[in-house]
Design a protein around this motif. Structure first.
Motif, PDB file in Angstrom:
ATOM      1  N   ARG A  15       0.781  -1.325   0.116  1.00 56.46           N
ATOM      2  CA  ARG A  15      -0.025  -0.081   0.010  1.00 56.46           C
ATOM      3  C   ARG A  15       0.672   1.340  -0.005  1.00 56.46           C
ATOM      4  NH1 ARG A  15      -5.285  -1.663   3.700  1.00 56.46           N
ATOM      5  NH2 ARG A  15      -5.729  -3.302   2.527  1.00 56.46           N
ATOM      6  N   ASN A  16       1.877   1.135  -0.423  1.00 54.73           N
ATOM      7  CA  ASN A  16       2.697   2.268  -0.831  1.00 54.73           C
ATOM      8  C   ASN A  16       3.501   3.090   0.355  1.00 54.73           C
ATOM      9  OD1 ASN A  16       1.972   1.682  -3.420  1.00 54.73           O
ATOM     10  ND2 ASN A  16       1.549   3.632  -3.939  1.00 54.73           N
ATOM     11  N   PRO A  74      -0.946   6.851  -5.225  1.00 56.34           N
ATOM     12  CA  PRO A  74      -1.643   5.560  -5.888  1.00 56.34           C
ATOM     13  C   PRO A  74      -1.879   6.157  -7.446  1.00 56.34           C
ATOM     14  CG  PRO A  74      -2.978   6.416  -4.167  1.00 56.34           C
ATOM     15  CD  PRO A  74      -1.755   7.282  -3.936  1.00 56.34           C
ATOM     16  N   TRP A 133       1.550   1.455  -7.449  1.00 56.08           N
ATOM     17  CA  TRP A 133       0.786   0.918  -6.508  1.00 56.08           C
ATOM     18  C   TRP A 133       1.382  -0.515  -6.256  1.00 56.08           C
ATOM     19  CZ3 TRP A 133      -2.043   2.493  -2.850  1.00 56.08           C
ATOM     20  CH2 TRP A 133      -2.647   1.391  -2.070  1.00 56.08           C
ATOM     21  N   LEU A 177      -6.334  -0.903  -4.341  1.00 57.52           N
ATOM     22  CA  LEU A 177      -6.026   0.234  -5.312  1.00 57.52           C
ATOM     23  C   LEU A 177      -7.430   1.159  -5.762  1.00 57.52           C
ATOM     24  CD1 LEU A 177      -4.432   2.074  -6.843  1.00 57.52           C
ATOM     25  CD2 LEU A 177      -4.355   0.609  -8.844  1.00 57.52           C
ATOM     26  N   GLU A 204      -8.445   3.310  -2.767  1.00 52.78           N
ATOM     27  CA  GLU A 204      -7.742   4.105  -2.764  1.00 52.78           C
ATOM     28  C   GLU A 204      -7.836   5.547  -3.536  1.00 52.78           C
ATOM     29  OE1 GLU A 204      -5.526   5.133  -0.080  1.00 52.78           O
ATOM     30  OE2 GLU A 204      -6.137   3.286   0.721  1.00 52.78           O
TER      31      GLU A 204
END
Length: 120
Positions: free
Chosen positions: A52-53, A100, A104, A111, A114
């Motif tokens: 989730r980055n 995102p 991602w 994704l 988000e």
């Protein structure tokens, strides 16, 4: 029926990139809103991004890894944040999230959620 081919990324670190996000990055570079130091910092952050980055790496550690000064890393992080390519998490330097819209690391359903949050 031929056997199913395994992904060359199976079991390895993998991140999806958005061509639209890359176009945004290219436009920022063309407008000189970002310099190469900011791009180096962005790529270094992407290398260390978790699911989730999220990126947790101090400016000191980033600077050491990239052979840059902490001040230059800080300036680059501010420029990346202002360009919408990263978000700062909390009030602590060194806790970021790659946008995102650019890339991602995670499943597509997460994704989509988000991106929906960002549109709202």
């Amino acid at each position: 029926r031929p056997p199913r081919r395994k992904s060359p990324y199976s079991g390895k670190r993998f991140m999806m990139l958005s061509q639209e996000g890359l176009s945004d990055l290219t436009a920022q570079l063309a407008a000189r809103a970002l310099g190469m130091q900011a791009v180096r910092v962005l790529i270094a952050m992407m290398e260390r991004a978790d699911f989730r980055n999220r990126v947790e790496e101090s400016h000191k550690d980033l600077a050491s890894r990239l052979g840059m000064s902490q001040q230059d890393v800080s300036k680059a992080a501010i420029a990346l944040r202002d360009a919408g390519l990263i978000d700062q998490l909390g009030n602590r330097r060194g806790m970021y999230r790659i946008s995102p819209r650019l890339a991602w690391k995670g499943d597509v359903e997460t994704l989509d959620a988000e991106l929906d949050k960002r549109r709202a």
